[in-house]
Design an enzyme around this catalytic site. Structure first.
Site, PDB file in Angstrom:
ATOM      1  N   ASP A 299       1.146  19.910 -21.200  1.00 33.52           N
ATOM      2  CA  ASP A 299       0.458  18.634 -21.356  1.00 33.52           C
ATOM      3  C   ASP A 299       1.377  17.767 -22.214  1.00 33.52           C
ATOM      4  OD1 ASP A 299      -1.048  16.443 -22.040  1.00 33.52           O
ATOM      5  OD2 ASP A 299      -2.844  17.561 -22.581  1.00 33.52           O
TER       6      ASP A 299
ATOM      7  N   PHE B 289      -8.275  21.482 -25.020  1.00 34.41           N
ATOM      8  CA  PHE B 289      -8.579  20.063 -25.033  1.00 34.41           C
ATOM      9  C   PHE B 289      -9.755  19.865 -24.097  1.00 34.41           C
ATOM     10  CE2 PHE B 289      -8.188  15.589 -23.741  1.00 34.41           C
ATOM     11  CZ  PHE B 289      -8.416  15.031 -24.994  1.00 34.41           C
ATOM     12  N   THR B 290     -10.622  18.932 -24.425  1.00 38.90           N
ATOM     13  CA  THR B 290     -11.915  18.793 -23.755  1.00 38.90           C
ATOM     14  C   THR B 290     -11.815  18.687 -22.232  1.00 38.90           C
ATOM     15  OG1 THR B 290     -11.755  16.431 -24.262  1.00 38.90           O
ATOM     16  CG2 THR B 290     -13.077  17.796 -25.754  1.00 38.90           C
TER      17      THR B 290
ATOM     18  N   ARG C 103     -14.554  15.199 -33.494  1.00 41.50           N
ATOM     19  CA  ARG C 103     -13.845  16.293 -32.844  1.00 41.50           C
ATOM     20  C   ARG C 103     -14.353  17.581 -33.475  1.00 41.50           C
ATOM     21  NH1 ARG C 103     -10.910  14.702 -28.207  1.00 41.50           N
ATOM     22  NH2 ARG C 103     -13.146  14.894 -27.864  1.00 41.50           N
TER      23      ARG C 103
ATOM     24  N   PHE D 178     -19.697  14.610 -25.619  1.00 40.12           N
ATOM     25  CA  PHE D 178     -19.319  13.736 -26.736  1.00 40.12           C
ATOM     26  C   PHE D 178     -19.155  12.288 -26.302  1.00 40.12           C
ATOM     27  CE2 PHE D 178     -15.404  15.340 -24.908  1.00 40.12           C
ATOM     28  CZ  PHE D 178     -14.541  14.268 -24.926  1.00 40.12           C
TER      29      PHE D 178
ATOM     30  N   TYR E 276       0.831  -1.207   0.000  1.00 38.50           N
ATOM     31  CA  TYR E 276       0.000   0.000   0.000  1.00 38.50           C
ATOM     32  C   TYR E 276       0.867   1.259   0.000  1.00 38.50           C
ATOM     33  CZ  TYR E 276      -3.664   3.310   1.180  1.00 38.50           C
ATOM     34  OH  TYR E 276      -4.536   4.376   1.146  1.00 38.50           O
TER      35      TYR E 276
ATOM     36  N   LYS F  15      -0.816   6.986 -23.398  1.00 40.04           N
ATOM     37  CA  LYS F  15      -0.418   7.262 -24.781  1.00 40.04           C
ATOM     38  C   LYS F  15       1.074   6.956 -24.964  1.00 40.04           C
ATOM     39  CE  LYS F  15      -4.346   9.851 -24.425  1.00 40.04           C
ATOM     40  NZ  LYS F  15      -5.130   9.982 -23.175  1.00 40.04           N
TER      41      LYS F  15
END
Length: 462
Positions: A220, A129-130, A387, A454, A77, A263
């Site tokens: 980002d 970006f969303t 998009r 979306f 943990y 990613k």
């Protein structure tokens, strides 16, 4: 007799050791699936998808090296050894001394927004970006797009459409004051612009402005290796530098970064934030305990952190990045042969179809990109994503639809998953839909969630 020049092809820098069978379906079956999903590709069952180009987030194929690492998960943990291995690699490759793990990138966005943004603040960035914008808005801030104008023009071939317009940035600082800007947000490559990178020169200029006004600069860095690749192949002076060197130099201009590890790091789950600001680190380390888990696991299993650490080592290898971008480029060049309208230059992680030019007979209120994504799925089982106006959502103050200049369908390539044959099938399907485009009548939205519509909105055909 003169020697004929022989074409030399490239191939993926890996071989396939395990396969996953794909369910084959009929058009009639897909029409039924699309209708049940409200013509929203996010609501399709994955088993009903033939070639899944919805996203590269968590859909990558891990290497044998990463899979072996899963067997070395320390599931304590507190104080997992995998956490410290991951921390060492974040220091080594990103150059950030402090790090907090999260279960994925938007959790890091949430924490940074809560720490740094006050109600009434403005956050300039190179296109929204969303999830990033939503977290900034929920914290009381207002996102301001300061990307160069070329980014909003699909046919423009500017090599660095992700650049910030420094005049726009200076104008905003002058208008609202530096104290109202907690940080400048840069993404690279810029997803919503078509996977477009920023240049190192532009980053240096933005850094200089930020330093002059005492404003923080955050990155980002979710697909940072792709941005590094484009700098290497497009920007003078970086041809001989490695991806690893360029990544380290890029990050050196930022106060901190947030990353969706799903990613670049080629894993199925994970994220983190990292910074050189000890005060922000201490606050983030405290906040992650509230929302994610203890600061040495942040909502992740030890084995996931091990796979992330090993993924960092693999993501900076030139052959991995170049083959990925090469696959995207191949798709774009094949689509060009059929005259399909695209976003240029081709992105690092995806090909973007220009739905406004693809379906010029549909007004934006008829959701052309959403309609196009649904029709491609019905034709072949290939799943992409919208998009455009649906992703842009509504203005939180007026409640009115936002009308972005770009109305796109994104075809995103998971890393190390699909072959050239899969791309050929997708290309031929899109070409067929393009040939029959006048039959597409558009959609009407019949269900709309409050946030990030979306993902869950539903539509009916007109």
């Amino acid at each position: 007799m003169a020697k004929r020049k022989i074409k030399r092809s490239w191939a993926e820098p890996f071989k396939i050791k395990m396969v996953e069978p794909i369910k084959m379906t009929t058009r009639e079956y897909r029409e039924k699936c699309a209708k049940e999903a409200g013509y929203n590709t996010f609501l399709l069952k994955s088993e009903d998808v033939y070639i899944d180009l919805l996203t590269d987030s968590g859909t990558n194929a891990m290497s044998d090296y990463q899979w072996a690492g899963l067997m070395m998960g320390d599931e304590a943990y507190a104080g997992s050894r995998n956490f410290y291995y991951l921390w060492d690699n974040i220091k080594k490759y990103y150059g950030m001394p402090y790090f907090v793990p999260t279960h994925q990138g938007r959790a890091a966005e949430h924490i940074i927004s809560r720490i740094m943004i006050k109600p009434g603040d403005y956050i300039p960035g190179n296109m929204y970006f969303t999830t990033t914008r939503l977290h900034q808005e929920l914290a009381g801030g207002t996102f301001v797009d300061v990307i160069i104008d070329e980014a909003h023009k699909p046919q423009n071939k500017h090599p660095f459409k992700g650049n910030i317009d420094t005049d726009k940035l200076e104008d905003l600082i002058k208008k609202v004051g530096a104290k109202k800007i907690p940080y400048i947000s840069m993404a690279g490559p810029v997803n919503m612009a078509g996977g477009q990178p920023f240049s190192m020169q532009n980053l240096k200029e933005v850094h200089k402005i930020a330093k002059k006004h005492g404003i923080k600069l955050w990155f980002d860095a979710t697909r940072a290796t792709e941005n590094a690749y484009f700098i290497k192949v497009r920007e003078k002076g970086y041809e001989k530098k490695s991806i690893e060197q360029i990544l380290k130099e890029m990050c050196g201009y930022f106060d901190g970064i947030w990353v969706s590890a799903k990613k670049d790091l080629m894993v199925n789950i994970g994220g983190f934030l990292a910074t050189r600001n000890k005060k922000v680190y201490e606050e983030a380390r405290n906040m992650v305990v509230v929302y994610e888990g203890l600061h040495t696991y942040g909502g992740l299993a030890g084995r996931d952190m091990e796979a992330m650490a090993r993924g960092i080592e693999e993501m900076v290898k030139y052959e991995n990045v170049s083959s990925r971008v090469g696959q995207v480029e191949y798709c774009g060049k094949q689509l060009e042969k059929y005259g399909v309208p695209l976003v240029y230059p081709f992105g690092g992680h995806a090909i973007f179809l220009d739905a406004k030019k693809f379906l010029p007979h549909l007004k934006q209120d008829l959701f052309p990109a959403q309609s196009l994504a649904a029709e491609i799925y019905i034709d072949s089982g290939v799943r992409g994503m919208e998009r455009g106006i649906v992703s842009a959502g509504r203005d939180p103050k007026t409640g009115e639809n936002r009308y972005p200049k770009l109305e796109l369908v994104r075809l995103t390539f998971p890393r190390r998953v699909y072959t050239q044959s899969h791309i050929d099938v997708a290309v031929e399907s899109i070409a067929q839909v393009y040939q029959d485009r006048k039959k597409i009548k558009g959609l009407k939205m019949v269900y709309e969630p409050k946030y990030l519509r979306f993902f869950q909105a539903k539509f009916v055909k007109l």
